[in-house]
Design a protein around this motif. Sequence first.
Motif, short mmCIF file in Angstrom:
data_model
loop_
_atom_site.label_atom_id
_atom_site.label_comp_id
_atom_site.label_asym_id
_atom_site.label_seq_id
_atom_site.Cartn_x
_atom_site.Cartn_y
_atom_site.Cartn_z
N ALA A 1 0.84 -1.19 0.00
CA ALA A 1 0.00 0.00 0.00
C ALA A 1 0.88 1.25 0.00
N VAL A 2 0.33 2.32 -0.56
CA VAL A 2 1.03 3.61 -0.53
C VAL A 2 0.94 4.14 0.89
N THR A 3 2.10 4.28 1.54
CA THR A 3 2.11 4.63 2.96
C THR A 3 2.52 6.07 3.24
N ALA A 4 3.11 6.76 2.27
CA ALA A 4 3.53 8.15 2.51
C ALA A 4 2.32 9.01 2.80
N PRO A 5 2.32 9.78 3.89
CA PRO A 5 1.16 10.62 4.24
C PRO A 5 0.81 11.59 3.11
N VAL A 6 -0.49 11.72 2.85
CA VAL A 6 -0.92 12.57 1.73
C VAL A 6 -0.79 14.05 2.06
N ASP A 7 -0.61 14.40 3.34
CA ASP A 7 -0.50 15.81 3.72
C ASP A 7 0.92 16.18 4.12
N GLN A 8 1.87 15.31 3.82
CA GLN A 8 3.27 15.58 4.16
C GLN A 8 4.07 15.76 2.89
N VAL A 9 4.76 16.90 2.76
CA VAL A 9 5.51 17.21 1.54
C VAL A 9 6.58 16.14 1.29
N LEU A 10 6.57 15.59 0.08
CA LEU A 10 7.57 14.60 -0.31
C LEU A 10 8.58 15.20 -1.28
N ILE A 11 8.10 16.09 -2.17
CA ILE A 11 8.99 16.65 -3.19
C ILE A 11 8.58 18.09 -3.47
N ALA A 12 9.57 18.95 -3.67
CA ALA A 12 9.29 20.36 -3.99
C ALA A 12 8.80 20.48 -5.43
N ALA A 13 7.92 21.43 -5.67
CA ALA A 13 7.32 21.59 -7.00
C ALA A 13 8.37 21.87 -8.06
N ASP A 14 9.39 22.68 -7.74
CA ASP A 14 10.40 23.00 -8.75
C ASP A 14 11.26 21.78 -9.08
N PRO B 1 4.38 6.71 -4.17
CA PRO B 1 3.44 7.73 -3.73
C PRO B 1 3.16 8.84 -4.74
N VAL B 2 4.10 9.09 -5.68
CA VAL B 2 3.92 10.17 -6.65
C VAL B 2 4.23 9.65 -8.04
N LEU B 3 3.26 9.80 -8.95
CA LEU B 3 3.43 9.45 -10.35
C LEU B 3 3.22 10.71 -11.18
N ALA B 4 4.22 11.06 -11.98
CA ALA B 4 4.14 12.27 -12.80
C ALA B 4 4.30 11.92 -14.26
N ALA B 5 3.51 12.57 -15.12
CA ALA B 5 3.55 12.34 -16.56
C ALA B 5 3.64 13.67 -17.28
N THR C 1 -0.38 10.31 -5.52
CA THR C 1 -0.41 11.68 -6.03
C THR C 1 -0.15 11.62 -7.52
N LEU C 2 -1.12 12.03 -8.31
CA LEU C 2 -1.02 11.94 -9.77
C LEU C 2 -0.84 13.33 -10.36
N VAL C 3 0.25 13.48 -11.13
CA VAL C 3 0.61 14.75 -11.74
C VAL C 3 0.61 14.58 -13.26
N GLY C 4 0.02 15.55 -13.95
CA GLY C 4 0.00 15.52 -15.40
C GLY C 4 0.49 16.85 -15.98
N PHE C 5 0.75 16.85 -17.28
CA PHE C 5 1.21 18.06 -17.98
C PHE C 5 2.42 18.69 -17.27
N SER C 6 3.32 17.84 -16.80
CA SER C 6 4.54 18.33 -16.14
C SER C 6 5.55 18.67 -17.23
N HIS D 1 -4.30 14.24 -4.27
CA HIS D 1 -3.42 14.32 -3.10
C HIS D 1 -2.27 15.32 -3.28
N PRO D 2 -2.58 16.59 -3.47
CA PRO D 2 -1.55 17.61 -3.73
C PRO D 2 -0.66 17.91 -2.54
N GLY D 3 -1.01 17.43 -1.34
CA GLY D 3 -0.25 17.75 -0.13
C GLY D 3 1.19 17.25 -0.17
N ARG D 4 1.49 16.30 -1.05
CA ARG D 4 2.87 15.78 -1.12
C ARG D 4 3.79 16.69 -1.94
N ILE D 5 3.20 17.66 -2.63
CA ILE D 5 3.99 18.55 -3.49
C ILE D 5 4.19 19.87 -2.75
#
Length: 277
Positions: free
Chosen positions: A135-148, A235-239, A257-262, A272-276
């Motif tokens: 299971a995805v265990t990283a908290p959804v409200d805890q920053v995992l990676i900076a947006a930049d 926990p984070v998939l970006a496309a 956390t699903l990211v698109g148009f990156s 789940h934007p809290g990880r960003i």
Amino acid sequence: MGRLIRRVKATKIDVGGNRRVVREEALAVEEPLEIRLGHESFTVTMRTPGDDFDLVAGFLVSEGIVFDPDQLISLRFCAGEDENGQQTFNVVEAQLRPDVAMPLPAAQRHVTTSSACGICGTASIDAVHKSSHFAVTAPVDQVLIAADVLAALPETLREQQKLFEKTGGVHAAGLFAPDGELLMLREDVGRHNAVDKVVGASFRERRLPLSETVLQVSGRASFELVQKAAMVGVPVLAAVSAPSSLAVELAQSSGVTLVGFSRGETLNVYTHPGRIG
């Protein structure tokens, strides 16, 4: 890269200049890979040769067949020759531990496989949850990676795509640490194959679950790619392109956390934007 590239002649037409030039082009190789469980044929997928053991292992993990490296006793190429008598390396046999349940062959599961869409033995989002061991265990409200840092991953991925550089015809999947360090990269004509190669390599190196990583993929984010990420705890998939509606639904329910148009300057976070940060 001998088995990865095939050179062909192509006629390049310059419409504006009214010219035709015949020249040699490098193409990414696409060949069938038969996966056997024991001596029984399980399925055939179209892929770019290379990292085939990682591909098979990742496929078995993504399908929920294995989750512990000890369940996969061995992987080996079986005999197979082309018209010139050369070994094709297009059949891989996986020996599973006797207590591992043997799944139905693809033909009996009524699924199709190609380099455009992988095999999915699950019929619903609920089935994905039931078959996942990580299971995805990283908290959804805890920053995992900076947006930049996240926005810069596609460029890092692109810079390291050696096969794409030569052919312009393959997808890539890259596994990154939260600080942007590239941990692993795989290329293939199929998006799902590239991800399976990353999953399989991580599985064989006993890295699962991938609970503190970011998976960056070229192309769009389909249901299957979210499924593969969720199956190994990413926990984070970006496309770089758009997700599908079902991909967003699965990401929401599985905690990904699903990211698109990156694309360097902007990105869309669908779940789940809290990880960003």
